[in-house]
Design an enzyme around this catalytic site. Sequence first.
Site, PDB file in Angstrom:
ATOM      1  N   GLY A  57     -28.352  95.822 106.555  1.00 26.53           N
ATOM      2  CA  GLY A  57     -29.284  96.719 107.247  1.00 26.53           C
ATOM      3  C   GLY A  57     -28.973  96.815 108.732  1.00 26.53           C
TER       4      GLY A  57
ATOM      5  CE  LYS B 143     -31.281 100.644 101.572  1.00 27.93           C
ATOM      6  NZ  LYS B 143     -32.207  99.993 102.470  1.00 27.93           N
TER       7      LYS B 143
ATOM      8  NE  ARG C  24     -38.310  99.940 110.982  1.00 31.63           N
ATOM      9  CZ  ARG C  24     -37.075  99.584 111.340  1.00 31.63           C
ATOM     10  NH1 ARG C  24     -36.756  99.434 112.612  1.00 31.63           N
ATOM     11  NH2 ARG C  24     -36.158  99.380 110.415  1.00 31.63           N
TER      12      ARG C  24
ATOM     13  CB  CYS D 114     -18.808 109.855 109.954  1.00 38.43           C
ATOM     14  SG  CYS D 114     -19.855 108.591 110.674  1.00 38.43           S
TER      15      CYS D 114
END
Lengths: 111, 381
Positions: free
Chosen positions: B115, B16, B187, B80
């Site tokens: 994000g 990042k 999660r 991609c």
Amino acid sequence: MVELITPIPDLTGRIYPEVVSSSDGTNRLRLSENAEPVGPFGTLYVYTTVHVSSSREIPYTLGYVDFEEGFRTLAEVRFSSLGDRACDIRVQLKADPTSWWVEPVDREVSV
Amino acid sequence: MSAACLMGAGMIPMGKYRDSSYPGLAVPAVRAALASAELEPDAIERVYCGHAFGGMLTAQRIAKGVGLGGIPMTNVDNACSGGATALNLAVEDVRAGRAEVILVMGVDKLTQFGGGTLPLVEEDPEVRAGMVMPAVYAMRAQRYLHERGETVATLAEVSVKARRHGRWNPYAQFREETTVEAVLASRPIADPLTLFQCCPTGDGAGAVIVASEDFLRHHPRPAVKISASILHSGQATNGFRDMLYPEITYGSARGAFEESGVSPQDLDLVELHDAFSIAELIYYEALGLCPRGESADFLRAGKSTYGGEVVVNPSGGLLAKGHPVGASGVAQAVEAFWHLTGQAGDRQVPGAKTALTHVTGGGISGMDHGACTVHIFESLS
């Protein structure tokens, strides 16, 4: 054979699929301007409950429905219980004035 | 026709870099590639740059940072597959004799979105209905579990392997090992996929120098032959689609094996598009690494890691190395170059001679994916 895929929205800005409701309460889906509506019954090929979104309330459940007429569409899926959740179950199209979705056909009798 | 080769490669560690610009990410990768090829910038005749979110003139903004100008530069978006499509264009140019030395870059900065899931094109009807990339792969996963009688632990094993490989790669975003339990306890993103089964948000850049075999004869150095370079697009349908049969990848792979004369069993390493855990299992089959229906056993038997039949994603793959979308196709080529020239350090696949790379870009209704690229590389030494 090459299928013709309707551009959505088209030049007029019209959005499909759109729900066509008949007086007997049956809902069908029109996939393009000149197409015969499909439904209300189909098979839920697969589904997922999404827990991340920047644009809508979470969680929500989506799935691919194969209508008996041979068309597949992405739809919101409303299960009534965890036990409902399965691939390859029979579903039907439901609608209210603001949205449409599919739910398991045997929902009323299964609870 | 002159064969196209890789004669230099470089990248930055993925991660990042919120305060960086696109040139800030890519210029160090380009300098590393030029240094690896022992070339000065003025040897470059053309530039291709793959990116999905860099904005206008990304190639030119980067290239001026190494003093390049006055030559053809083309920006390539193919989601991609953008970086690998840039590579494909360079290969075609070299084979056709249009240029002898081409710089190929791939770069993207996903932290600019703060994000969350990859922003898709909102005019698409499925996107409007709530489709996000994790949901596409989650449905493939759900169908896989349904048809194959597998459990979520099988999916989690893919992430465990990816992070185990990433541990040895200084260019990987994730370098810590994990467990099946930890993967499943992370999660939920889109059922049955959990966070550790999704590629991370991150930034990165890679660069390679593509040169003709003739040029290499006059500048001898460790290099890799590009034996196949295949680009396919998706075919839309209104009807049924088998979500465990990604026909765009099957078709691209078939084309690559035909063009190169290589067979899946010849491959020493594969960098494939494991954007989500399920993808790796489906692509083992689509790339011919194992028969259809046997991907879970292939993984569990250790056939896709060191000591097995073929090392799949020695870099850690998109799951551990990271997936700044436009950068990934080039970063895969960098990884292949390093292994086939014996420069991959602690994660070197022993004696690697043949590698395959695969990236595929999705997010369009009615299609399996929109774009797919497969490259095959062979050691020249």
